[in-house]
Every structure is written in structure tokens, then in C-alpha cells.
Design a protein around this motif. Structure first.
Motif, short mmCIF file in Angstrom:
data_model
loop_
_atom_site.label_atom_id
_atom_site.label_comp_id
_atom_site.label_asym_id
_atom_site.label_seq_id
_atom_site.Cartn_x
_atom_site.Cartn_y
_atom_site.Cartn_z
N MET A 266 48.29 33.15 31.35
CA MET A 266 48.28 32.44 32.62
C MET A 266 49.25 31.27 32.56
O MET A 266 49.29 30.54 31.56
N VAL A 267 50.03 31.06 33.62
CA VAL A 267 50.93 29.92 33.77
C VAL A 267 50.40 29.07 34.91
O VAL A 267 50.17 29.58 36.02
N GLY A 268 50.18 27.78 34.63
CA GLY A 268 49.55 26.92 35.61
C GLY A 268 50.44 25.82 36.13
O GLY A 268 51.31 25.30 35.41
N PHE A 269 50.23 25.46 37.39
CA PHE A 269 50.91 24.34 38.04
C PHE A 269 49.84 23.39 38.57
O PHE A 269 48.88 23.82 39.22
N LYS A 270 49.98 22.09 38.29
CA LYS A 270 48.98 21.10 38.66
C LYS A 270 49.53 20.18 39.74
O LYS A 270 50.24 19.21 39.45
N PRO A 271 49.20 20.45 41.00
CA PRO A 271 49.69 19.58 42.07
C PRO A 271 49.04 18.21 42.05
O PRO A 271 49.61 17.25 42.55
N THR A 272 47.83 18.11 41.51
CA THR A 272 47.15 16.83 41.34
C THR A 272 46.61 16.76 39.92
O THR A 272 46.62 17.75 39.18
N GLU A 273 46.08 15.61 39.55
CA GLU A 273 45.61 15.40 38.18
C GLU A 273 44.47 16.34 37.81
O GLU A 273 44.36 16.78 36.66
N ASN A 274 43.59 16.66 38.77
CA ASN A 274 42.42 17.48 38.45
C ASN A 274 42.37 18.80 39.20
O ASN A 274 41.30 19.34 39.43
N MET A 275 43.52 19.32 39.59
CA MET A 275 43.57 20.63 40.25
C MET A 275 44.71 21.44 39.65
O MET A 275 45.77 20.90 39.32
N ALA A 276 44.46 22.77 39.47
CA ALA A 276 45.47 23.65 38.89
C ALA A 276 45.53 24.97 39.66
O ALA A 276 44.49 25.53 40.02
N LEU A 277 46.74 25.42 39.90
CA LEU A 277 46.99 26.76 40.45
C LEU A 277 47.67 27.57 39.36
O LEU A 277 48.69 27.14 38.80
N ARG A 278 47.10 28.74 39.04
CA ARG A 278 47.64 29.54 37.95
C ARG A 278 47.85 30.99 38.40
O ARG A 278 47.11 31.52 39.24
N VAL A 279 48.85 31.63 37.81
CA VAL A 279 49.10 33.07 38.01
C VAL A 279 49.35 33.68 36.64
O VAL A 279 49.79 33.00 35.70
N GLY A 280 49.07 34.97 36.53
CA GLY A 280 49.27 35.64 35.24
C GLY A 280 48.83 37.08 35.29
O GLY A 280 48.79 37.71 36.36
N GLY A 281 48.50 37.60 34.12
CA GLY A 281 48.11 39.00 34.03
C GLY A 281 47.06 39.21 32.96
O GLY A 281 46.85 38.37 32.08
N ARG A 282 46.38 40.36 33.05
CA ARG A 282 45.30 40.70 32.13
C ARG A 282 45.31 42.21 31.92
O ARG A 282 45.61 42.98 32.84
N ALA A 283 44.94 42.64 30.70
CA ALA A 283 44.85 44.07 30.39
C ALA A 283 43.70 44.32 29.43
O ALA A 283 43.52 43.56 28.47
N TRP A 284 42.92 45.37 29.70
CA TRP A 284 41.81 45.80 28.83
C TRP A 284 42.01 47.29 28.53
O TRP A 284 42.21 48.10 29.46
N TYR A 285 41.89 47.66 27.27
CA TYR A 285 42.05 49.07 26.88
C TYR A 285 41.01 49.45 25.84
O TYR A 285 40.77 48.71 24.88
N LEU A 286 40.38 50.61 26.02
CA LEU A 286 39.42 51.16 25.06
C LEU A 286 39.65 52.65 24.91
O LEU A 286 40.04 53.34 25.86
N GLN A 287 39.35 53.17 23.72
CA GLN A 287 39.32 54.61 23.49
C GLN A 287 38.27 54.90 22.44
O GLN A 287 37.84 54.02 21.70
N GLY A 288 37.82 56.16 22.38
CA GLY A 288 36.80 56.53 21.41
C GLY A 288 36.27 57.91 21.65
O GLY A 288 36.94 58.76 22.28
N GLN A 289 35.06 58.16 21.16
CA GLN A 289 34.39 59.45 21.27
C GLN A 289 32.97 59.24 21.80
O GLN A 289 32.35 58.21 21.53
N THR A 290 32.47 60.22 22.53
CA THR A 290 31.11 60.16 23.03
C THR A 290 30.35 61.43 22.66
O THR A 290 30.95 62.45 22.30
N GLU A 291 29.03 61.34 22.74
CA GLU A 291 28.17 62.51 22.77
C GLU A 291 27.76 62.73 24.23
O GLU A 291 27.45 61.76 24.94
N ALA A 292 27.78 63.98 24.67
CA ALA A 292 27.43 64.30 26.04
C ALA A 292 26.18 65.18 26.05
O ALA A 292 26.09 66.14 25.28
N THR A 293 25.23 64.84 26.89
CA THR A 293 23.99 65.62 27.01
C THR A 293 23.76 65.97 28.47
O THR A 293 24.04 65.16 29.37
N TYR A 294 23.23 67.16 28.69
CA TYR A 294 22.84 67.60 30.03
C TYR A 294 21.86 68.75 29.87
O TYR A 294 21.64 69.27 28.76
#
Length: 345
Positions: A266-294
């Protein structure tokens, strides 16, 4: 009256002579508070800094689940709102933070082994907390490590298989003499719960009084994944039925373990002493194996027990459970853009 004057004079003289002795014994009376100093000591600065705010996450999601030879895949675009807080302790160079978000719009496409279509909304929700320790750096920037936990529900609505709710012969609706019968049906949409452990690195830099940068990268050495896939098996047909048939009698439940990685900047810009506007990015990744029942049920249709041409034997039902423990890989990937408004206090 003339006698009182000499007595008063003697008493006054005695008090004056005793005054030096009382002053010398001042230390015998510690409960007496001394005079205020000429200079007042200023209170120390509070080492705690508090920050809280709101975020908007525009994310793209991709899922892929295999159950033996069967597959369910989704691709979506999701809009989420999020609340967050962070408490920094300058005296220990550590922080805690928490965040929670929920999607208000999800759309996309899905495909399975036997069908495809559009995602009719769905559910994305998450709650997380991290503890960070950043001992390396100075007032301009610092780096360190973090440990955290994330609960993540990622459930695009990719349609749903219907499955019979009948679990005994008594649940079959049949009229004696008829070749037809009916069963009750139910269905469940996708529902996937993830509990993830996060271990990683974190950093923060104060470029100036108005600009800051925060970043983190975390490995996920363990994640528990559980829930059900709503549309991975072929849909059961609707009645009435005749003859012998096999029906799906449960959703496809999956449970397993995964691993992966997560990151955010995140990159932030502070227009006042106690306020911040931020923009950025996020990524989550998972992989694995499961057991399936039915499970499935087999129904043997009505029969003529005495060969007189009349169907007088009711349909019968037997149930069979299945579990697949191999060749069930999965992957989850969600990434996107973040916008934040925060205040410090």
C-alpha cells in the motif's frame, strides 16, 4: 486580667524558643507534602499509535477443484467492503492489526465436467489478525516479521446439483398399482471455508510527512479447507420415476490441507496529520489436496410379487457412501486492487 498578660507572654516566648527544634525534626513527619518544584515535569509521549479505517477491494477470483475424473472451475469478479485497525507500540517496536471484509457483488462464469454457465452472485467473507515485530530500522523505516491467522470463505455460486433427501424406502412416494414413484429433493450451493496460518515479513517506510509505504509477504505453511462443491456431479433428474434408478443423495463434501502465499503493498498519502488515503494491491494463493465424500441411493422400482399383473410391491431403497482420497487437487487464487481511507488517533 493583669495575671493573664504574664502567662501569655511566657507562652509566646516558649513557642519561639521551640521553633528551631520543630524545624529540625521535620523529617519525623513524612506525611507532610513538600512544596511544589519550580519546574513541572512534562508527561512522556504515549508509545501507542492507533489507526482505523475502511477499504474497498476489487478482486478477481479463480478456483479449480478435481474430484477424481470430475472437475468444477470458477472465475469471478468481486467487489468487497472491509474494515481494519492497527495498533503500533513504539516502546516494543511491535504492532497488532485486524481486518474483516464481505463481498456485496460477485459475478463471473463456471464450468464443470458436464455443464457451464454464469455465476449467480456468491459469497466472499474474511476475518484476519496479525502480530508484527519490526526491530530493524529507524524513524524513516523499519522491517521485521509477522505471524497471523486468516479465516476466508470463498464460495462463488456455480449452480447446484439436486440430490434426493430420501434415506429409506418409507421416504418414497408411491401409489399401489402405479409404475411411477417420486422422491423429495434438496440442493446446496458452493460453500468453502479456509483457515490459514500466515508467517512472513513486513515493513513500513515514512518517505515524508505526507507519504508512506507499507508492505508484507507471507507464506502459508498450513491451511485447512472444508465445505461442499455445489455442482461437481451430474444433476439428479426430477420425477416421476419408473423402474430401477440411482440418485445422488448428498452434496459433494471436501476436506483437506493446502499451502501457499499471500502479499500486500500500500502507498499512502496524508492530506492531514491524522488522515491517510492509500492505494495498493493484494494477492492470496492456495493449493493442495482434498478428500471428497458423497453418497447415492439405489431404488428398485415397484414389482408384481404374485405375477397377477398388478404392481403390489413397493419400491425399495438402499444407500451407498463413497470417498475419493487421491487425484483431488485444488487451487484458489484471489487478487486485486485496494483503496483505503484511514484515521489515526
Amino acid at each position: 486580667m493583669s495575671r493573664l498578660l504574664p502567662i501569655a507572654a511566657v507562652s509566646t516566648l516558649a513557642l519561639c524558643l521551640a521553633a528551631p527544634g520543630l524545624a529540625a525534626d521535620y523529617g519525623m513527619y513524612p506525611e507532610l507534602r513538600p512544596a511544589y518544584p519550580n519546574q513541572w515535569a512534562l508527561p512522556e509521549d504515549d508509545p501507542l499509535r492507533f489507526e482505523a479505517g475502511l477499504r474497498y477491494w476489487y478482486s478477481w477470483g479463480e478456483q479449480d477443484f478435481d474430484v477424481g475424473p470430475l472437475n468444477q472451475s470458477t472465475s469471478d469478479t468481486t467487489h468487497s467492503g472491509e474494515a481494519h485497525f492497527r495498533i503500533d507500540d513504539d516502546s516494543t517496536q511491535s504492532y497488532v492489526k485486524g481486518y474483516a471484509g464481505y463481498a456485496f457483488l460477485m459475478e463471473g462464469d463456471y464450468s464443470t465436467t458436464v455443464s457451464s454457465g454464469s455465476i449467480a452472485n456468491g459469497r466472499l467473507g474474511y476475518v484476519g489478525a496479525d502480530f508484527g515485530y519490526m526491530p530493524f530500522g529507524n524513524e524513516v523505516g523499519s522491517v521485521g516479521g509477522l505471524i497471523g491467522y486468516l479465516y476466508w470463505n470463498d464460495s462463488p455460486n456455480a449452480g447446484r446439483n439436486s440430490f434426493t433427501a430420501a434415506d429409506s424406502s418409507a421416504d418414497i412416494a408411491w401409489t399401489e398399482g402405479s409404475p411411477f414413484y417420486n422422491l423429495g429433493f434438496d440442493s446446496e450451493a458452493n460453500n468453502l471455508d479456509i483457515h490459514a496460518l500466515r508467517l512472513g515479513l513486513t515493513g513500513r517506510a515514512e518517505i515524508s510527512d505526507m507519504i508512506d509505504i507499507t508492505a508484507e509477504v507471507a507464506a502459508v505453511p498450513y491451511a485447512h479447507v472444508s465445505g461442499n462443491l455445489g455442482n461437481v456431479l451430474m444433476d439428479s433428474a426430477s420425477g416421476p420415476f419408473t423402474g430401477n434408478n440411482v440418485f445422488l443423495s448428498s452434496p459433494v463434501n471436501v476436506e483437506g490441507m493446502g499451502y501457499g502465499a499471500m502479499g500486500e503493498v500500500m502507498v499512502g498519502f496524508k492530506p492531514t496529520e491524522n488522515m491517510a488515503l492509500r492505494v495498493g494491491g493484494r494477492a492470496w494463493y492456495l493449493q493442495g489436496q482434498t478428500e471428497a465424500t458423497y453418497s447415492t441411493v439405489s431404488v428398485i422400482g415397484p414389482a408384481d410379487s404374485d405375477a397377477d399383473g398388478d404392481l403390489d410391491q413397493a419400491p425399495t431403497l438402499t444407500e451407498q457412501g463413497y470417498i475419493t482420497t487421491q487425484d483431488n487437487p485444488f487451487s484458489l487464487f484471489r487478487y486485486g486492487l485496494l483503496a483505503e481511507l484511514s484515521v489515526t488517533f
